[in-house]
Design a protein around this motif. Structure first.
Motif, PDB file in Angstrom:
ATOM      1  N   GLY A  13      94.030  23.496  36.870  1.00 40.65           N
ATOM      2  CA  GLY A  13      91.680  23.950  36.777  1.00 40.65           C
ATOM      3  C   GLY A  13      91.460  23.138  38.086  1.00 40.65           C
ATOM      4  N   LEU A  14      91.980  22.908  39.095  1.00 38.79           N
ATOM      5  CA  LEU A  14      91.610  22.308  40.518  1.00 38.79           C
ATOM      6  C   LEU A  14      90.580  23.260  40.566  1.00 38.79           C
ATOM      7  N   PRO A  15      89.871  23.044  41.941  1.00 36.04           N
ATOM      8  CA  PRO A  15      88.685  23.833  42.571  1.00 36.04           C
ATOM      9  C   PRO A  15      89.402  23.989  43.380  1.00 36.04           C
ATOM     10  N   PRO A  16      89.575  25.205  43.918  1.00 35.03           N
ATOM     11  CA  PRO A  16      90.674  26.399  44.991  1.00 35.03           C
ATOM     12  C   PRO A  16      90.417  25.799  46.562  1.00 35.03           C
ATOM     13  N   THR A  17      89.459  24.890  47.095  1.00 35.78           N
ATOM     14  CA  THR A  17      89.381  24.014  47.966  1.00 35.78           C
ATOM     15  C   THR A  17      90.482  22.953  48.240  1.00 35.78           C
ATOM     16  N   PHE A  18      90.131  21.581  46.959  1.00 35.86           N
ATOM     17  CA  PHE A  18      90.862  21.301  46.462  1.00 35.86           C
ATOM     18  C   PHE A  18      92.133  21.082  46.586  1.00 35.86           C
ATOM     19  N   ALA A  19      92.225  22.895  46.327  1.00 39.59           N
ATOM     20  CA  ALA A  19      94.391  22.945  45.857  1.00 39.59           C
ATOM     21  C   ALA A  19      94.511  23.259  47.085  1.00 39.59           C
ATOM     22  N   VAL A  20      93.441  23.551  48.273  1.00 44.62           N
ATOM     23  CA  VAL A  20      94.339  24.198  49.573  1.00 44.62           C
ATOM     24  C   VAL A  20      94.838  22.885  50.222  1.00 44.62           C
ATOM     25  N   ILE A  21      93.337  22.118  50.405  1.00 43.54           N
ATOM     26  CA  ILE A  21      93.924  20.659  50.831  1.00 43.54           C
ATOM     27  C   ILE A  21      95.255  19.913  50.462  1.00 43.54           C
ATOM     28  N   CYS A  22      95.503  20.112  48.947  1.00 42.81           N
ATOM     29  CA  CYS A  22      96.763  19.026  48.837  1.00 42.81           C
ATOM     30  C   CYS A  22      97.953  20.141  48.812  1.00 42.81           C
ATOM     31  N   GLY A  23      98.281  21.403  48.988  1.00 45.62           N
ATOM     32  CA  GLY A  23      99.093  22.291  49.533  1.00 45.62           C
ATOM     33  C   GLY A  23      99.182  21.904  51.006  1.00 45.62           C
ATOM     34  N   LEU A  24      98.078  22.211  52.017  1.00 46.32           N
ATOM     35  CA  LEU A  24      98.576  21.549  53.694  1.00 46.32           C
ATOM     36  C   LEU A  24      98.777  19.767  53.112  1.00 46.32           C
ATOM     37  N   ALA A  25      98.630  19.473  52.360  1.00 53.68           N
ATOM     38  CA  ALA A  25      99.293  17.680  52.233  1.00 53.68           C
ATOM     39  C   ALA A  25     100.654  17.897  52.136  1.00 53.68           C
ATOM     40  N   VAL A  26     100.835  18.362  51.368  1.00 54.03           N
ATOM     41  CA  VAL A  26     102.365  18.697  50.341  1.00 54.03           C
ATOM     42  C   VAL A  26     103.435  19.040  51.733  1.00 54.03           C
ATOM     43  N   GLY A  27     102.839  20.224  52.684  1.00 46.31           N
ATOM     44  CA  GLY A  27     103.134  20.868  54.258  1.00 46.31           C
ATOM     45  C   GLY A  27     103.320  19.592  54.804  1.00 46.31           C
ATOM     46  N   ALA A  28     102.278  18.609  55.443  1.00 48.88           N
ATOM     47  CA  ALA A  28     102.166  17.555  56.168  1.00 48.88           C
ATOM     48  C   ALA A  28     103.160  16.446  56.174  1.00 48.88           C
ATOM     49  N   ALA A  29     103.986  16.371  54.555  1.00 52.35           N
ATOM     50  CA  ALA A  29     104.378  15.373  54.157  1.00 52.35           C
ATOM     51  C   ALA A  29     106.061  15.146  54.211  1.00 52.35           C
ATOM     52  N   CYS A  30     105.885  16.463  53.985  1.00 54.01           N
ATOM     53  CA  CYS A  30     107.960  16.891  54.101  1.00 54.01           C
ATOM     54  C   CYS A  30     107.896  17.079  55.545  1.00 54.01           C
ATOM     55  N   GLY A  31     107.292  17.484  56.309  1.00 56.36           N
ATOM     56  CA  GLY A  31     107.244  17.059  57.940  1.00 56.36           C
ATOM     57  C   GLY A  31     107.631  15.612  58.003  1.00 56.36           C
ATOM     58  N   PHE A  32     106.231  14.949  57.889  1.00 55.17           N
ATOM     59  CA  PHE A  32     106.513  13.580  57.838  1.00 55.17           C
ATOM     60  C   PHE A  32     107.615  12.864  57.470  1.00 55.17           C
ATOM     61  N   ILE A  33     108.871  13.320  56.376  1.00 55.86           N
ATOM     62  CA  ILE A  33     109.632  12.793  56.117  1.00 55.86           C
ATOM     63  C   ILE A  33     110.553  13.423  57.822  1.00 55.86           C
ATOM     64  N   ASN A  34     110.885  14.438  57.279  1.00 53.65           N
ATOM     65  CA  ASN A  34     112.141  14.699  58.543  1.00 53.65           C
ATOM     66  C   ASN A  34     111.710  14.384  59.951  1.00 53.65           C
ATOM     67  N   GLY A  35     110.283  14.438  60.454  1.00 52.03           N
ATOM     68  CA  GLY A  35     110.301  12.918  61.225  1.00 52.03           C
ATOM     69  C   GLY A  35     110.959  11.754  61.313  1.00 52.03           C
TER      70      GLY A  35
END
Length: 360
Positions: free
Chosen positions: A125-147
């Motif tokens: 039930g999080l605000p959709p805009t905040f959910a989008v930010i969380c999704g972007l953060a998850v992608g960046a975190a996965c890339g950071f681990i790869n790096g």
């Protein structure tokens, strides 16, 4: 009148060697290059030229066969819509391959990010805009681990991203429980998730916001890669990391940044994917990693790093889109599309090797 004095003999050993050395001036090879050599040098300096030529020829051939059925505004913009997701993911793949790496996890990161956006909205039930930010953060975190694994632990990018692909793919199915969030629910409660699926009509042409985002992202990255110090450092790392290190480039930081940015772009592609298919599905985009590599290779970007243009990647993605739509309109078996794309991939690598002889 005194006799002329004899020429004094060299007093040092090295002077004896110098006195016997050649006195001819250096000369340079000034012969004219053959037309084939001129072509080779042109393609080496303009890596996007080959895919652009292939794209124009593809459009001309299918246009001649299908006529107005293919060259309509709707058909041409449909190609753009079909390659929008591949183009965005291909931009992420381009950055990694320019560093002489490869990222097999781009598709899985894209899908997991879209699932996080949907689940955070409808499960928690999080605000959709905040959910989008969380999704972007998850992608960046996965890339950071790869790096980190590639730059700090010196692990091969192929192995690191292969492992990350498996981890992220499994996490995606476990977290989502294979649940698809329907388009009707998203439209009613979180329309921002479908933002990139909305379109603008200009006559018969239909441009989705996803297509516009792909074009803008490609243009922005082209500017960064060709007009900024960061872009020159990235090419330097891909061409010769040891030389780049000696020139003052922080290679470890550069690699970490590139993989993190790649993950962020993949997450952005996940948001665009929701708009493209209208729903949040854990099974969508399963072949995005292969499709992105295909666009990069056909686009003339060297798998050995340090050479290529992101515009070439865009042209490569469009070539695949043109072949897919053109052969479908002709009515051929879909397997012919894969066959011809396979031939293009092998041909592109062969041409790259031929062009690289100039640098060698």
């Amino acid at each position: 009148m005194s006799e002329p004095r004899a020429v004094s003999q060299p007093s040092q050993e090295f002077e004896k060697v110098l006195s016997q050395s050649s006195t001819q001036l250096a000369s340079f090879d000034t012969h004219d290059k053959t037309p084939l050599q001129k072509l080779q040098h042109f393609l080496h300096s303009s890596p996007a030229a080959v895919p652009l030529i292939v794209l124009v020829l593809s459009l001309a051939i299918f246009g001649a066969i299908l006529g107005g059925k293919f060259f309509s505004a709707f058909s041409l913009t449909l190609i753009l819509q079909q390659v929008a997701i591949v183009g965005i993911v291909g931009a992420a793949q381009t950055l990694v391959i320019l560093t002489a790496g490869i990222d097999l996890s781009v598709g899985a990161i894209m899908v997991l990010s879209s699932v996080v956006m949907g689940q955070f909205t409808f499960r928690y039930g999080l605000p959709p805009t905040f959910a989008v930010i969380c999704g972007l953060a998850v992608g960046a975190a996965c890339g950071f681990i790869n790096g980190l694994l590639v730059s700090r632990m010196k692990l091969p990018p192929f192995i690191v991203t292969l492992g990350m692909w498996q981890i992220v793919l499994a996490s995606n199915f476990l977290y989502s429980a294979n649940e698809t969030i329907r388009g009707q629910d998203i439209e009613q409660n979180a329309p921002i998730l479908q933002f990139f699926g909305e379109n603008i009509r200009i006559g018969g042409a239909v441009f989705t916001y996803g297509v516009i985002a792909m074009v803008l992202l490609t243009g922005l990255l082209w500017y960064v890669l060709n007009r900024t110090a960061w872009g020159r450092h990235l090419y330097a790392v891909g061409d010769d990391p040891d030389a780049a290190e000696l020139a003052g480039v922080n290679v470890k930081r550069m690699l970490t940044t590139v993989y993190t940015l790649s993950g962020l772009i993949c997450a952005f592609a996940g948001w665009a994917l929701i708009g493209r298919i209208g729903s949040v599905s854990p099974t969508a985009g399963q072949f995005a990693n292969i499709e992105s590599i295909t666009a990069v290779v056909i686009g003339g970007i060297s798998l050995f790093g340090g050479r290529g243009s992101i515009l070439g990647m865009l042209f490569g993605g469009l070539i695949v889109g043109v072949f897919s739509l053109g052969l479908r309109l002709i009515g051929t078996d879909p397997q012919w599309t894969y066959l011809l794309i396979g031939v293009l991939i092998i041909t592109a690598v062969a041409i790259d090797q031929w062009i690289r002889k100039v640098a060698g």
